[in-house]
Design an enzyme around this catalytic site. Structure first.
Site, PDB file in Angstrom:
ATOM      1  N   ASP A 447      45.755  22.772  44.806  1.00  0.00           N
ATOM      2  CA  ASP A 447      45.467  23.790  43.790  1.00  0.00           C
ATOM      3  C   ASP A 447      45.513  25.188  44.400  1.00  0.00           C
ATOM      4  OD1 ASP A 447      44.731  24.793  41.318  1.00  0.00           O
ATOM      5  OD2 ASP A 447      43.090  23.371  41.054  1.00  0.00           O
ATOM      6  N   ASP A 511      46.048  23.681  32.324  1.00  0.00           N
ATOM      7  CA  ASP A 511      44.685  23.179  32.135  1.00  0.00           C
ATOM      8  C   ASP A 511      44.396  22.926  30.663  1.00  0.00           C
ATOM      9  OD1 ASP A 511      44.050  23.144  34.770  1.00  0.00           O
ATOM     10  OD2 ASP A 511      42.911  25.001  34.779  1.00  0.00           O
TER      11      ASP A 511
HETATM   12  C1  GLA Z   1      42.009  24.303  38.398  1.00  0.00           C
HETATM   13  C2  GLA Z   1      42.891  23.132  38.036  1.00  0.00           C
HETATM   14  C3  GLA Z   1      42.068  22.102  37.305  1.00  0.00           C
HETATM   15  C4  GLA Z   1      40.920  21.645  38.166  1.00  0.00           C
HETATM   16  C5  GLA Z   1      40.094  22.839  38.594  1.00  0.00           C
HETATM   17  C6  GLA Z   1      39.057  22.454  39.618  1.00  0.00           C
HETATM   18  O1  GLA Z   1      41.615  24.999  37.273  1.00  0.00           O
HETATM   19  O2  GLA Z   1      43.979  23.563  37.277  1.00  0.00           O
HETATM   20  O3  GLA Z   1      42.869  21.011  36.931  1.00  0.00           O
HETATM   21  O4  GLA Z   1      41.434  20.968  39.286  1.00  0.00           O
HETATM   22  O5  GLA Z   1      40.906  23.867  39.166  1.00  0.00           O
HETATM   23  O6  GLA Z   1      38.298  23.524  40.011  1.00  0.00           O
END
Ligand code: GLA
Length: 712
Positions: A447, A511
């Protein structure tokens, strides 16, 4: 142009690139459908474009592969740079052009500026997708400052009038915008320090009104995970160019004597209608970009994030793993929250050690339970980041990017590590690889949750070094962890580009798991990227980002467009939900192999409230189409949806593969018969007349199957 004009051609399956040299620097004379072999020279003569009007330069100012002001060219040049204020004007001449297989290498030199250029232009024969990079060498004994070095400057047909780009924000990626190519320059500049939600590094240009299957269209993409500029420029002499390159911060790119700078690649193709270009990109990405492991069956993910967020607790996780396995998951992914101090997004990034207060036995019980179900195990990392509230930052505040005398703004309470430093890269390498080895981790969700603004090493700008350092770190990890799969995620889809995809073969698309919003996010994604790498999960009934309530069928049908998975608390599914989900997981499992090699079609619908697309296998024996009602239908009789990609000569069984008839029934006084039982018809009718749609209430979706009828 004389008959002695030098020329080189690169031929693909249906495409020819023709490079000619009629001025100091060669130009791309033709990029388009394949030219016959015997006509080249006479065609060149017939289409010689040396006509010149009064009122301008005394010579034709060609748009070469390396446009420069010294030829009289007034558009965006290939290079902006200087040697302490000098050598800003360039006068490159060609020293050689060589061709091997389907790659052309063009060498240029400017003796006075003491610079040389190497352009590499290649064409992938199978997919008809071309790729260009530019390398600049400083051959002087003094440093040379580069402000701009285009990866490629490509001429576009002067009939092109429209440009389609993709923009968005967190939770709403890949929204398409169409604008006119008017006189002047369109400049899509990304300063987010990552590929970004705001601007995708992709451009579509074409004739006015180009569409899914119509119009003359060119697709281009810059493979780079940092700041960039995409330019489309129309000059008064009729020239239209497309240019792309890294956008440097002031003073960050200085070539020392003898140093070289190779740009990221621009990947491009020209075709008839957007679908053709999309299909070529998918084929090229599959065969030339993605890691080998993306060719294996893509497992169904179950991700812990929206089920538990930071509330990690083995007593909750073990039943979650059991429930996910029961619903058909094949890989369990432990998301954010497993490492020291990470009880919220305020703290802990950088401390990549299992939190012993939550996991006294390490992750072993979690991994064991996952494996008992025959599932793979994946773990979340955000390696490039650090929270000020972390052991790492307390020990090494100097490892975070910063500029003295300027406050670095926080985003999600975090700062960015300077991973171009060897000590930082070594630390991350050790932390990650030791965990991968200890737990035999199959997959990492990598990420990157904030923009890289004010990127500096204390004194000087340092944004462009970061993506390169990232690629090096990824490669180093992959070298010692063969078989490890890595996903690219950046608050959803803010780092999806062809450079990062050489190391990562899956993208967390967004997300936002609200299927109605996701339909357009995925539609934009699929314009350039193939479906098997598109992470697409079934979320909760009430979407966490939008509050919208949708049925499990709709959520599953949209997730089936990509690499299927769950982003929900499987413990809370009732027995009917489990049966429903099992139907869709089974559908995914039985179709994923051919979908990973399929031809993708976006379908034009008559109504703004319908989004439709489909996959057709390479024998044209099987196809799956999804239709999503993002709003209320108008008119009241929904009419027919013409399909694409089938064989007109073949006979197909048309079926409703989704099992949501009962959702549709209350809205249909009468319903087309194929929704109740399969109907046999021809590819020709399905494509010319189309599938008669049922009335689809807002937020419903259909999954339509066409399977070749085997004649007895
Ligand atoms: C980001 C990712 C999510 C999740 C969060 C965790 O927003 O896109 O899918 O993994 O971080 O903090």
């Amino acid at each position: 142009m004389s008959s002695e004009t030098s020329h080189w051609r690169l031929d693909g399956t249906d495409t020819t690139l023709l490079v000619v040299q009629d001025h100091a620097v060669p130009r791309l004379y033709w990029c388009g459908s394949k030219l016959k072999n015997d006509t080249i020279l006479s065609q060149l003569l017939a289409h010689d474009d040396s006509a010149l009007a009064f009122g301008g330069m005394d010579n034709v100012t060609p748009l070469s592969l390396f446009p420069q002001a010294s030829t009289g060219y007034t558009g965006s040049p290939a290079l902006n740079g200087h040697r302490n204020g000098h050598a800003f004007a360039h006068s490159m001449r060609t020293t050689g052009v060589s061709q091997s297989d389907n790659t052309l290498t063009i060498n240029l030199v400017d003796d006075h500026a003491e610079l040389s250029i190497e352009i590499s232009l290649s064409l992938d024969i199978q997919s008809d997708v071309a790729r260009m990079t530019t390398t600049l060498s400083n051959t002087a004994s003094t440093p040379y400052t580069v402000d701009w070095l285009a990866s490629a400057t490509l001429p576009m047909p002067n009939k092109y009038r429209q440009c389609l780009t993709q923009h968005g924000r967190w939770g709403l990626e890949n929204q398409t915008h169409r604008r006119n190519i008017a006189p002047g320059r369109i400049d899509i500049s990304n300063l987010h320090g990552r590929t970004s939600h705001e601007h995708a590094p992709s451009l579509i240009c074409g004739t006015a009104g180009f569409s899914n299957n119509g119009g003359d269209v060119m697709f281009a993409h810059l493979g780079w995970s940092g700041n960039f500029s995409l330019r489309v420029e129309r000059l008064s002499n009729g020239t239209i160019s497309l240019q792309a390159g890294v956008l440097y911060l002031p003073g960050e790119c200085i070539l020392e004597p003898g140093e070289q700078l190779t740009t990221p690649a621009v990947t491009f193709t020209r075709g008839s209608g957007m679908n053709q270009c999309t299909q070529r990109f998918h084929q090229h990405i599959r065969t030339c970009i993605l890691p080998e492991w993306t060719r294996r069956a893509r497992p169904i993910h179950a991700n812990s994030w929206e089920a538990l967020y930071f509330n990690h607790d083995p007593d909750a996780l073990l039943p979650l793993i059991d429930a996910a396995a029961g619903a058909g998951a094949e890989r369990f992914v432990l998301d954010d929250g497993w490492f020291r101090h990470r009880r919220s997004d305020n703290a802990g990034l950088g401390d990549w050690f299992i939190d012993e207060s939550i996991y006294p036995e390490g992750l072993h019980p979690i991994v064991q339970r996952t494996r008992q179900h025959g599932m793979q195990f994946g773990l979340w990392f955000e390696p490039e980041m650090v929270n000020p509230d972390s052991d790492l930052y307390r020990e090494h505040p100097e490892w975070a990017m910063h500029l003295e005398h300027v406050d670095t703004p926080l985003a999600r309470n975090q700062l960015v590590l300077d991973i171009a430093r060897d000590d930082v890269a070594d630390y991350l390498f050790e932390c990650i690889t030791s965990l991968v080895h200890e737990y035999a981790i199959d997959y990492i969700k990598w990420d990157m949750n904030r923009d890289l603004v004010l990127a500096g090493d204390g004194q000087r700008a340092r944004a462009a070094a970061q993506p390169k350092a990232l690629y090096r770190l990824l490669q180093r990890i992959l070298d010692v962890c063969p078989g490890l799969e890595i996903e690219t995620c950046a608050s959803g889809g803010a780092r999806a580009d062809l450079a990062i995809l050489e190391y990562t073969g899956r993208v967390w698309t967004s997300d936002n798991i609200d299927p109605i919003e996701r339909a357009s996010i995925q539609q934009g994604f699929l314009r350039f990227m193939p479906p098997e790498i598109m992470g697409a999960h079934v979320g909760h009934k009430t979407a966490h980002l939008t509050g919208r309530v949708t049925s499990l069928h709709t959520r599953a049908i949209i997730a089936l467009q990509g690499q299927f998975g769950f982003e929900l608390d499987a413990r809370r599914l009732d027995s009917q939900d489990v049966i429903t989900l099992q139907h869709y997981t089974q559908l995914y499992k039985s179709n994923r192999d051919w979908i990973a090699n399929s031809t993708y079609w976006q379908l034009s619908t008559y109504s703004k409230s319908l989004i439709a697309c489909g996959y057709v296998d390479d024998t044209q024996d099987h196809a799956l189409y999804s239709v999503v009602a993002i709003g209320n239908m108008h008119p009241t009789r929904p009419g027919h949806l013409p399909l694409s990609g089938l064989d007109p000569e073949k006979v197909y069984t048309l079926t409703l593969e989704s099992i949501n008839q009962t959702e549709l029934a209350p809205f249909n006084k009468m319903i087309p018969s194929w929704c109740e039982s399969p109907v046999v018809t021809t590819g020709e009718l399905l494509m010319k007349i189309g599938v008669p749609l049922p009335v689809m209430p807002p937020q419903s979706a259909l999954l339509i199957g066409c399977h070749r009828e085997v004649q007895s």
